[in-house]
Design an enzyme around this catalytic site. Structure first.
Site, PDB file in Angstrom:
ATOM      1  N   LYS A 191      -6.359 -68.607 -11.390  1.00  0.00           N
ATOM      2  CA  LYS A 191      -5.588 -69.146 -10.256  1.00  0.00           C
ATOM      3  C   LYS A 191      -4.069 -69.027 -10.414  1.00  0.00           C
ATOM      4  O   LYS A 191      -3.343 -69.003  -9.420  1.00  0.00           O
ATOM      5  CB  LYS A 191      -5.954 -70.615 -10.046  1.00  0.00           C
ATOM      6  CG  LYS A 191      -7.362 -70.818  -9.507  1.00  0.00           C
ATOM      7  CD  LYS A 191      -7.411 -70.591  -8.006  1.00  0.00           C
ATOM      8  CE  LYS A 191      -8.767 -70.974  -7.431  1.00  0.00           C
ATOM      9  NZ  LYS A 191      -8.808 -70.770  -5.968  1.00  0.00           N
ATOM     10  N   SER A 236      -8.590 -79.950  -6.006  1.00  0.00           N
ATOM     11  CA  SER A 236      -8.995 -80.836  -7.096  1.00  0.00           C
ATOM     12  C   SER A 236      -9.221 -80.019  -8.357  1.00  0.00           C
ATOM     13  O   SER A 236      -9.588 -80.543  -9.392  1.00  0.00           O
ATOM     14  CB  SER A 236     -10.280 -81.567  -6.731  1.00  0.00           C
ATOM     15  OG  SER A 236     -11.300 -80.625  -6.469  1.00  0.00           O
ATOM     16  N   GLU A 268     -22.464 -66.220  -5.369  1.00  0.00           N
ATOM     17  CA  GLU A 268     -22.313 -67.615  -4.966  1.00  0.00           C
ATOM     18  C   GLU A 268     -23.410 -68.458  -5.597  1.00  0.00           C
ATOM     19  O   GLU A 268     -24.504 -67.952  -5.875  1.00  0.00           O
ATOM     20  CB  GLU A 268     -22.416 -67.736  -3.432  1.00  0.00           C
ATOM     21  CG  GLU A 268     -21.216 -67.180  -2.688  1.00  0.00           C
ATOM     22  CD  GLU A 268     -21.292 -67.452  -1.183  1.00  0.00           C
ATOM     23  OE1 GLU A 268     -22.301 -67.062  -0.554  1.00  0.00           O
ATOM     24  OE2 GLU A 268     -20.350 -68.077  -0.649  1.00  0.00           O
ATOM     25  N   GLY A 313     -24.328 -72.998  -2.305  1.00  0.00           N
ATOM     26  CA  GLY A 313     -23.040 -72.781  -1.644  1.00  0.00           C
ATOM     27  C   GLY A 313     -22.927 -71.361  -1.119  1.00  0.00           C
ATOM     28  O   GLY A 313     -21.971 -70.647  -1.429  1.00  0.00           O
ATOM     29  N   ASP A 317     -22.174 -70.011   1.739  1.00  0.00           N
ATOM     30  CA  ASP A 317     -21.493 -69.866   3.028  1.00  0.00           C
ATOM     31  C   ASP A 317     -21.002 -68.447   3.282  1.00  0.00           C
ATOM     32  O   ASP A 317     -21.060 -67.950   4.407  1.00  0.00           O
ATOM     33  CB  ASP A 317     -20.328 -70.863   3.134  1.00  0.00           C
ATOM     34  CG  ASP A 317     -19.361 -70.743   1.978  1.00  0.00           C
ATOM     35  OD1 ASP A 317     -19.810 -70.940   0.821  1.00  0.00           O
ATOM     36  OD2 ASP A 317     -18.172 -70.448   2.203  1.00  0.00           O
ATOM     37  N   SER A 370     -14.254 -66.042 -14.195  1.00  0.00           N
ATOM     38  CA  SER A 370     -13.109 -66.604 -13.472  1.00  0.00           C
ATOM     39  C   SER A 370     -12.386 -67.742 -14.180  1.00  0.00           C
ATOM     40  O   SER A 370     -11.190 -67.928 -13.968  1.00  0.00           O
ATOM     41  CB  SER A 370     -13.543 -67.055 -12.073  1.00  0.00           C
ATOM     42  OG  SER A 370     -14.612 -67.970 -12.163  1.00  0.00           O
TER      43      SER A 370
END
Lengths: 324, 324
Positions: A52, A77, A203, A207, A209, A303
């Protein structure tokens, strides 16, 4: 508004000396199990323990000086909160992070440790995006969202850029999907460099989506996912990320929480790496045969590794099959 | 019979493409805690999960073809066993490994997995070196001991050679000490390349045979050490390793088992790396202030990560202060 390979290359120059160039790790044991040459881009070894920092820094460093003087706001969060807090500090700016009131104290402390201000909200009744926008307006802060921003996406793409530079020609890259920023940037970089490469997203089963949205041809909202992969618990893809991913992503595969735990255990036992559940999703997809046929040369983006010793012990100590 | 920088350089050429060139990892959090620039040579990411492949392969690859056809023997319950088994297989040879009868099944399986034959002995009544010599004689096998062999030492030195090549000028290197092979080879490489560098060894408090031996000016035997650092449980330094280390090692510092656990926990939490207790000893020395004064630029060899998920959970889950 789109993101190009040139944007990713520019981002790579901007983050140089700030983000680590993380190693690409090989394991013959893993190669043997998967039946392919696998290259693991170890973003768990990145600063703040996850990719990130790439996107957050690339966005914040492009803000004009007067904006840096006023400050930055975001909502997260997770790892993006730390990434924004650290990037703001490195650039002599200040950050306000909107976080759920029930965020674990260790995560609040980590963000405060980088000098950021925390504004809490109720996870069940509050709207974090609205709070973020309001703070931005009231205080003149720049809002840097976790994924739906072209500079954030371009920054995340540098992970794949480095992976392809170091690993050479690949047949596929396998990338965790949450809001879709990492895979969008990675797909831009990978298909820009090697047009024939397959871009496969992963995914958590609960989750899915992005998988549903790609099938439907439009953004689909699901119930807030219950999964140990907290970094991939977005209920709906981002607008910009989805616009990119529907063009660039070839396939989404799913993994269960049990499979994530098993992959985390494999990483500890055989790779000597600590992965957070989201960080293990690409590895889980490989270990549990989700790629069919198996590409000969595979890059996987690991990640992140922010899981904490106690939680890690809890997750890898749980025997398989006891998933709730 | 000695070992020179040239020997280490030759070893580096021999192991290229067989051993990984492991990454050198940096952490600003660690730098801040230690008050120095720290470079971690991550041999936990090495093949077989520890540096031992360097020395074993460098020794075995130099054996003449007829010896490779007859085979190799060694004694080891730990990482050297796997290193010899794997190196023998890679070179089309066969290995016999003398291991205690009560070795954990997972370690026996790992060695068998590389195609080696295992001969067990009673840890309390047997003499593993005598059994190794006898097997060598009876079957015409080449005995490759875990540390007291010039080719093994030269091979281990390639870890420090790579570390200095990648990190540049350093003021000190910090190296775990068991039988003394890793530090002997590393000291040869480091002082050969940078004569002013300090070479600091780390032993577990219960296994301070090298520290005592250096103080006495001769090899001192201690009771078999009780420590979680099983890779550093040698009761007496090797002959050749001690001859080198008494000239080249500047200092030995000690760490407790609690400090090793704390360093392992830090590695998981902040570095996202799995270290076995011995592999964490250099990090423990840094975190617990054993270097005084603190050198400005420090290289640390993280020797290995073979601990297993269940044992790791057990070790890092134990609260500090509960050491036996």
């Amino acid at each position: 508004m789109t993101v190009t390979l040139r944007d990713v290359r520019d981002a790579a120059e901007r983050i140089e000396g700030v983000a680590h160039r993380t190693p690409v790790i090989r394991s013959r044991t893993l190669d043997g199990l998967v039946g392919a040459r696998v290259h693991l881009k170890a973003e768990n070894l990145q600063r703040i323990g996850a990719f990130k920092i790439r996107g957050a820094y690339n966005a914040i460093v492009q803000l004009p000086p007067d904006q840096l003087a006023r400050g930055i706001v975001t909502y997260s969060s997770g790892n993006h909160a730390q990434a924004v807090a650290l990037s703001a500090r490195e650039l002599g700016s200040t950050a306000v992070i909107v976080m759920p009131a029930d965020t674990p104290p260790s995560k609040l402390d980590a963000v405060r440790g980088y000098g950021a201000e925390i504004v809490t909200y109720d996870r069940y009744s509050g709207d974090r995006e609205a709070i973020g926008r309001q703070l931005a307006e009231e205080r003149g802060l720049a809002l840097i969202p976790p994924y739906d921003h072209p500079h954030v996406i371009a920054g995340q793409g540098t992970a794949a850029l480095e992976l392809l530079e170091d690993a050479g020609e690949l047949d596929a890259i396998v990338v965790p999907v949450g809001g879709g920023g990492l895979i969008a940037g990675s797909a831009v970089a990978a298909k820009g460099l090697q047009p024939g490469i397959r871009v496969i997203g992963v995914e958590p089963r609960a989750g899915d989506d992005t998988k549903r949205s790609l099938a439907a041809g439009e953004r689909v909202r699901i119930d807030v996912p219950r999964t140990i992969a907290d970094g991939q618990a977005a209920p709906i893809p981002g607008e910009l990320t989805f616009a990119l991913n529907r063009t660039l992503v070839d396939e989404i595969v799913l993994v269960s929480d049990d499979e994530l735990r098993e992959a985390m255990r494999f990483a500890v036992d055989r790779l000597k790496l600590v992965l957070e559940p989201s960080g293990a999703s690409g590895l889980a997809a490989l270990l549990f045969g989700r790629l069919d046929p198996v590409p000969a040369r595979i890059g996987v983006i690991i990640s992140g590794g922010n899981v904490g010793a106690a939680r890690l012990a809890e997750l890898i100590g749980t025997p398989p099959g006891s998933d709730m």
